[in-house]
Design an enzyme around this catalytic site. Structure first.
Site, PDB file in Angstrom:
ATOM      1  N   ASN A  37       3.655   6.132  21.263  1.00 54.69           N
ATOM      2  CA  ASN A  37       3.238   4.718  21.223  1.00 54.69           C
ATOM      3  C   ASN A  37       3.746   4.104  19.913  1.00 54.69           C
ATOM      4  O   ASN A  37       4.323   3.012  19.884  1.00 54.69           O
ATOM      5  CB  ASN A  37       1.718   4.570  21.262  1.00 54.69           C
ATOM      6  CG  ASN A  37       1.081   5.204  22.494  1.00 54.69           C
ATOM      7  OD1 ASN A  37       1.759   5.484  23.463  1.00 54.69           O
ATOM      8  ND2 ASN A  37      -0.228   5.439  22.439  1.00 54.69           N
ATOM      9  N   ARG A 105      -4.899  18.638  29.708  1.00 60.38           N
ATOM     10  CA  ARG A 105      -3.787  18.960  28.802  1.00 60.38           C
ATOM     11  C   ARG A 105      -3.888  20.358  28.205  1.00 60.38           C
ATOM     12  O   ARG A 105      -3.013  20.755  27.443  1.00 60.38           O
ATOM     13  CB  ARG A 105      -3.741  17.906  27.687  1.00 60.38           C
ATOM     14  CG  ARG A 105      -4.927  17.961  26.754  1.00 60.38           C
ATOM     15  CD  ARG A 105      -5.084  16.738  25.852  1.00 60.38           C
ATOM     16  NE  ARG A 105      -3.924  16.384  25.088  1.00 60.38           N
ATOM     17  CZ  ARG A 105      -3.895  15.401  24.168  1.00 60.38           C
ATOM     18  NH1 ARG A 105      -4.999  14.698  23.929  1.00 60.38           N
ATOM     19  NH2 ARG A 105      -2.810  15.128  23.507  1.00 60.38           N
ATOM     20  N   ASP A 257      -2.007   2.731  17.148  1.00 62.11           N
ATOM     21  CA  ASP A 257      -0.612   3.154  17.045  1.00 62.11           C
ATOM     22  C   ASP A 257       0.284   1.936  16.803  1.00 62.11           C
ATOM     23  O   ASP A 257       1.235   1.984  16.023  1.00 62.11           O
ATOM     24  CB  ASP A 257      -0.175   3.878  18.322  1.00 62.11           C
ATOM     25  CG  ASP A 257      -1.145   4.999  18.685  1.00 62.11           C
ATOM     26  OD1 ASP A 257      -1.586   5.710  17.767  1.00 62.11           O
ATOM     27  OD2 ASP A 257      -1.472   5.138  19.867  1.00 62.11           O
TER      28      ASP A 257
HETATM   29  O1  KDG Z   1      -3.861   6.289  20.375  1.00 61.37           O
HETATM   30  C1  KDG Z   1      -3.713   6.257  21.767  1.00 61.37           C
HETATM   31  C2  KDG Z   1      -3.725   7.672  22.283  1.00 61.37           C
HETATM   32  O2  KDG Z   1      -5.010   8.194  22.129  1.00 61.37           O
HETATM   33  C3  KDG Z   1      -3.328   7.771  23.738  1.00 61.37           C
HETATM   34  O3  KDG Z   1      -2.017   7.267  23.929  1.00 61.37           O
HETATM   35  C4  KDG Z   1      -3.414   9.154  24.305  1.00 61.37           C
HETATM   36  O4  KDG Z   1      -2.261  10.454  22.680  1.00 61.37           O
HETATM   37  C5  KDG Z   1      -3.263  10.255  23.307  1.00 61.37           C
HETATM   38  C6  KDG Z   1      -4.425  11.117  23.066  1.00 61.37           C
HETATM   39  O5  KDG Z   1      -4.200  12.269  22.680  1.00 61.37           O
HETATM   40  O6  KDG Z   1      -5.546  10.672  23.250  1.00 61.37           O
END
Ligand code: KDG
Length: 316
Positions: A37, A105, A257
């Site tokens: 992002n 994940r 971000d």
């Molecule tokens: O800052 C936004 C992120 O939280 C989102 O894009 C998803 O990277 C992510 C996460 O690990 O939560």
């Protein structure tokens, strides 16, 4: 290259309906991950940025890679992992401005990254290394990778930029506090949310929080205050920079971000700290008005238009 970053990006399924996830049937597939992002935010503003990661050698991993590459981010250091899948996450939009996330994940390709995924020569050409506090929460080898990347950055004269990005679903509070403070202690620029500062130091006084981060050794600390804007601290000065009014927040995920991208973009352009924080506030605000982690990130002309608008004409 202006900036290098590393971390996990996931396939994002975002519901067409609001309300509890159990009732959501139709989803749109997008992509999201704090570091991409941020990287896409910088690329849209014309900066050169590279992302190091692993994605599954699967259809969704390939789609993600094409997407990030198509947004102008250098992906030459991203590996396809044949033995683990690309991570996924779902959003639950309870109502506008109240979004929950559900991760799928564990054991993902990115969580299997190690210090060996870092190419020192690649890092060495950049001016800034952007580190998110999500990566060390993914696995022990990812945690080692974070500290290895910081060591390489320092050895090659890069500035280390750190966003704590506290994600309580990924680790225990004790693990998070200990590791995030250890990374903060090695960072040049820290971009915490006020709530993250309170979590790390058990203090909610802004001036004191700023000082606590500076005491760890940072040169610049920008405490994010959501819609109110941000307050920056250096050893010499500190200043509150008000945010931009937003008529309707659609999806706040990714605003931090965007904020980081706006701030580093300002520094790369040689703006003052106050101007860089103002740009950061603007990018963060614009991101919240669009559904998706990256879809709202502005290019130069969007940004200029938004920043020049008188309050009563703020973009809806
Ligand atoms: O800052 C936004 C992120 O939280 C989102 O894009 C998803 O990277 C992510 C996460 O690990 O939560």
């Amino acid at each position: 290259m202006d900036v290098v970053t590393f971390g996990e990006t996931m396939v994002l399924f975002t519901p067409e309906s609001t309300g509890m996830m159990r009732y959501a049937h139709t989803y749109t597939r997008k992509f999201g991950g704090s570091e991409t992002n941020f990287a896409i935010g910088l690329a849209r503003l014309g900066h050169s940025v590279g992302w190091i990661s692993r994605v599954g050698d699967d259809e969704l991993g390939k789609a993600m890679l094409s997407f990030v590459r198509g947004e102008g981010v250098d992906t030459s250091c991203v590996r396809l992992d044949p033995d683990a899948p690309t991570g996924i996450y779902f959003k639950e939009i309870r109502k506008a401005n109240e979004v929950n996330v559900y991760y799928y994940r564990k054991g993902s390709a990115a969580s299997r990254m190690t210090p060996a995924d870092l190419d020192e020569a690649y890092l060495a050409q950049a001016r800034y290394l952007f580190v998110s506090g999500i990566t060390p929460a993914l696995s022990e080898t990812c945690r080692e990778m974070v500290f290895a990347a910081i060591r390489m950055a320092k050895a090659n004269g890069l500035k280390v930029v750190f966003d704590p990005n506290l994600r309580k679903k990924l680790w225990t509070e004790e693990q998070a506090r200990e590791t995030l403070l250890a990374i903060a202690a090695q960072s040049d620029i820290i971009l915490p949310g006020a709530a993250e500062g309170e979590f790390l130091f058990g203090d909610n006084d802004l001036e004191q929080l700023g000082q606590r981060f500076l005491d760890l050794g940072a040169k610049i600390v920008v405490l994010k205050l959501g819609e109110k804007g941000a307050h920056y601290f250096t050893p010499e000065e500190n200043l509150y920079v008000p945010g931009f009014p937003v008529e309707q927040v659609v999806d706040p995920v990714g605003a931090g971000d965007g904020f980081a991208a706006g701030f580093i973009s300002g520094l790369l352009d040689g703006l003052s700290l106050a101007e860089s924080v103002k740009r950061a506030n603007a990018v963060g605000a614009i991101v919240t008005m669009v559904n998706g982690d990256v879809e709202g990130l502005p290019d130069r002309s969007d940004l200029q238009r938004f920043m020049e608008q008188p309050d009563e004409e703020v973009m809806r």
